[in-house]
Design a protein around this motif. Structure first.
Motif, PDB file in Angstrom:
ATOM      1  N   UNK A  55       0.860  -1.186   0.000  1.00 57.64           N
ATOM      2  CA  UNK A  55       0.000   0.000   0.000  1.00 57.64           C
ATOM      3  C   UNK A  55       0.890   1.227   0.000  1.00 57.64           C
ATOM      4  N   UNK A  56       0.802   2.022  -1.058  1.00 61.99           N
ATOM      5  CA  UNK A  56       1.688   3.166  -1.195  1.00 61.99           C
ATOM      6  C   UNK A  56       1.182   4.096  -2.293  1.00 61.99           C
ATOM      7  N   UNK A  57       1.969   5.137  -2.539  1.00 57.56           N
ATOM      8  CA  UNK A  57       1.758   6.012  -3.692  1.00 57.56           C
ATOM      9  C   UNK A  57       3.077   6.166  -4.428  1.00 57.56           C
ATOM     10  N   UNK A  58       2.996   6.205  -5.745  1.00 58.80           N
ATOM     11  CA  UNK A  58       4.159   6.488  -6.568  1.00 58.80           C
ATOM     12  C   UNK A  58       3.804   7.612  -7.525  1.00 58.80           C
ATOM     13  N   UNK A  75       3.273  14.290  -7.057  1.00 54.60           N
ATOM     14  CA  UNK A  75       4.574  14.124  -6.427  1.00 54.60           C
ATOM     15  C   UNK A  75       5.442  13.149  -7.205  1.00 54.60           C
ATOM     16  N   UNK A  76       6.733  13.272  -7.028  1.00 51.07           N
ATOM     17  CA  UNK A  76       7.657  12.394  -7.746  1.00 51.07           C
ATOM     18  C   UNK A  76       7.801  11.064  -7.019  1.00 51.07           C
ATOM     19  N   UNK A  77       8.324  10.089  -7.723  1.00 47.86           N
ATOM     20  CA  UNK A  77       8.649   8.811  -7.103  1.00 47.86           C
ATOM     21  C   UNK A  77       9.932   8.974  -6.292  1.00 47.86           C
ATOM     22  N   UNK A 106      18.975  10.430   0.556  1.00 52.22           N
ATOM     23  CA  UNK A 106      17.571  10.293   0.178  1.00 52.22           C
ATOM     24  C   UNK A 106      17.129  11.427  -0.734  1.00 52.22           C
ATOM     25  N   UNK A 107      16.321  11.079  -1.724  1.00 51.32           N
ATOM     26  CA  UNK A 107      15.736  12.040  -2.658  1.00 51.32           C
ATOM     27  C   UNK A 107      14.225  11.809  -2.644  1.00 51.32           C
ATOM     28  N   UNK A 108      13.623  12.115  -1.506  1.00 50.57           N
ATOM     29  CA  UNK A 108      12.217  11.748  -1.342  1.00 50.57           C
ATOM     30  C   UNK A 108      11.365  12.876  -0.772  1.00 50.57           C
ATOM     31  N   UNK A 109      11.927  14.062  -0.558  1.00 47.04           N
ATOM     32  CA  UNK A 109      11.137  15.160   0.014  1.00 47.04           C
ATOM     33  C   UNK A 109       9.983  15.518  -0.927  1.00 47.04           C
ATOM     34  N   UNK A 110       8.762  15.530  -0.393  1.00 47.96           N
ATOM     35  CA  UNK A 110       7.588  15.847  -1.204  1.00 47.96           C
ATOM     36  C   UNK A 110       7.209  14.757  -2.184  1.00 47.96           C
ATOM     37  N   UNK A 111       7.706  13.553  -1.967  1.00 50.55           N
ATOM     38  CA  UNK A 111       7.428  12.447  -2.887  1.00 50.55           C
ATOM     39  C   UNK A 111       5.951  12.062  -2.852  1.00 50.55           C
ATOM     40  N   UNK A 112       5.558  11.274  -3.834  1.00 48.61           N
ATOM     41  CA  UNK A 112       4.164  10.822  -3.891  1.00 48.61           C
ATOM     42  C   UNK A 112       3.794  10.043  -2.633  1.00 48.61           C
ATOM     43  N   UNK A 113       4.691   9.157  -2.197  1.00 53.13           N
ATOM     44  CA  UNK A 113       4.387   8.331  -1.022  1.00 53.13           C
ATOM     45  C   UNK A 113       4.273   9.158   0.246  1.00 53.13           C
ATOM     46  N   UNK A 114       4.984  10.271   0.323  1.00 52.56           N
ATOM     47  CA  UNK A 114       4.893  11.106   1.517  1.00 52.56           C
ATOM     48  C   UNK A 114       3.516  11.735   1.671  1.00 52.56           C
TER      49      UNK A 114
END
Length: 304
Positions: free
Chosen positions: A50-53, A81-83, A100-108
């Motif tokens: 269960x997630x978002x990409x 949001x980005x993956x 990490x390159x995940x700030x504001x990502x889709x999953x966040x």
């Protein structure tokens, strides 16, 4: 579903050298949630992530990757949001550095609604992680909501990452999830030191039981794991010898995912953790978090 995992899959850029010197990177897919999902699915159980990409090409590739490894991707929602991604310098010693390159990502952007429309409430086992809770406030709420909503067993891995959250916030999540957890898997001293200010595995186990967990697996690297359940005497489970160590990335996630698969089949926490440790040892021979998955036969052979 037998196992449902809530969390963020990541695009992985791994190098054979330390990040400050690395020139060439290998593209793969990882992240604690994906590592655990793939490990559980390798044991033949029904697994959903269960997630978002993102709607970018990497999001599409992640979904294909999950499908190709037996993970049900119906709840991998594509959206704003980005993956997320990360870079890592592979190091057999285990002293790894992540960027990490995940700030504001889709999953966040995951929230309570993502949990409510997923199979969390009906799954046999739900795996939750401190990493998921750390990537945003709405994700932390989703993790807490999932723990309260699940009717099956909850497995919780604090998986503390100082680059993502503070020890204070991570402890807060641990305290909220532990009373719902059938099993807390916590590394010592990696997680237990900053979160509980404890490095003695017996004290760590007792502290987690006192927080309300039904069982605790304190992982000790090459020294195995200490399993404690209720008022019973803690049991030290020896580690399995790895035939080859290429990269330790995701070994703890493999342990957690495999243990969830065995719990879903009705195994005791002790047997589930032993199977997870066997799978973890085998995973060390592959690159990245999903590079090498143990087959059921390989695990059975080690458990004999």
């Amino acid at each position: 579903m037998d196992v449902v995992v809530l969390g963020e899959p990541l695009v992985e850029f791994s190098a054979d050298h330390a990040l400050p010197e690395a020139q060439t990177f290998h593209l793969s897919f990882s992240g604690d949630a994906l590592n655990a999902s793939v490990a559980a699915a390798a044991q033949g159980v029904r697994v959903a992530l269960v997630t978002r990409v993102g709607t970018d090409e990497f999001g599409e590739r992640l979904i294909r990757f999950a499908d190709g490894h037996g993970v049900d991707s119906r709840w991998m929602v594509r959206g704003e949001g980005s993956t997320g991604a990360y870079a890592i310098g592979a190091d057999p010693s285990g002293e790894r550095a992540f960027v990490y390159l995940r700030h504001g990502s889709a999953a966040s952007r995951m929230n309570l609604q993502d949990v409510d429309r997923s199979p969390v409430t009906t799954a046999r086992v739900v795996l939750l992680s401190g990493v998921t809770a750390a990537i945003s406030g709405s994700c932390a709420e989703a993790v807490r909501h999932a723990a309260k909503s699940a009717s099956g067993r909850i497995v919780y891995d604090p998986n503390f990452r100082a680059r993502l959250t503070t020890a204070r916030d991570a402890v807060s999540v641990l305290r909220d999830i532990a009373p719902h957890a059938s099993l807390v898997k916590i590394s010592c001293p990696g997680d237990s030191g900053p979160l509980l200010e404890l490095t003695d595995p017996y004290e760590v186990a007792r502290a987690c039981l006192d927080l309300g967990a039904a069982a605790v697996a304190v992982t000790l690297g090459e020294n195995g794991a200490l399993l404690a359940e209720g008022d019973g005497e803690p049991v030290l489970i020896p580690a399995f010898r790895a035939e080859l160590i290429v990269d330790q990335t995701g070994a703890g996630d493999v342990l957690a995912g495999t243990a969830c698969a065995f719990l879903a089949r009705g195994s005791s926490p002790a047997d589930a953790v032993r199977a997870g440790m066997a799978a973890s040892a085998i995973s060390l021979s592959g690159r990245g978090g999903t590079g090498r998955q143990a087959t059921p036969q390989e695990i059975e052979n080690l458990l004999r």
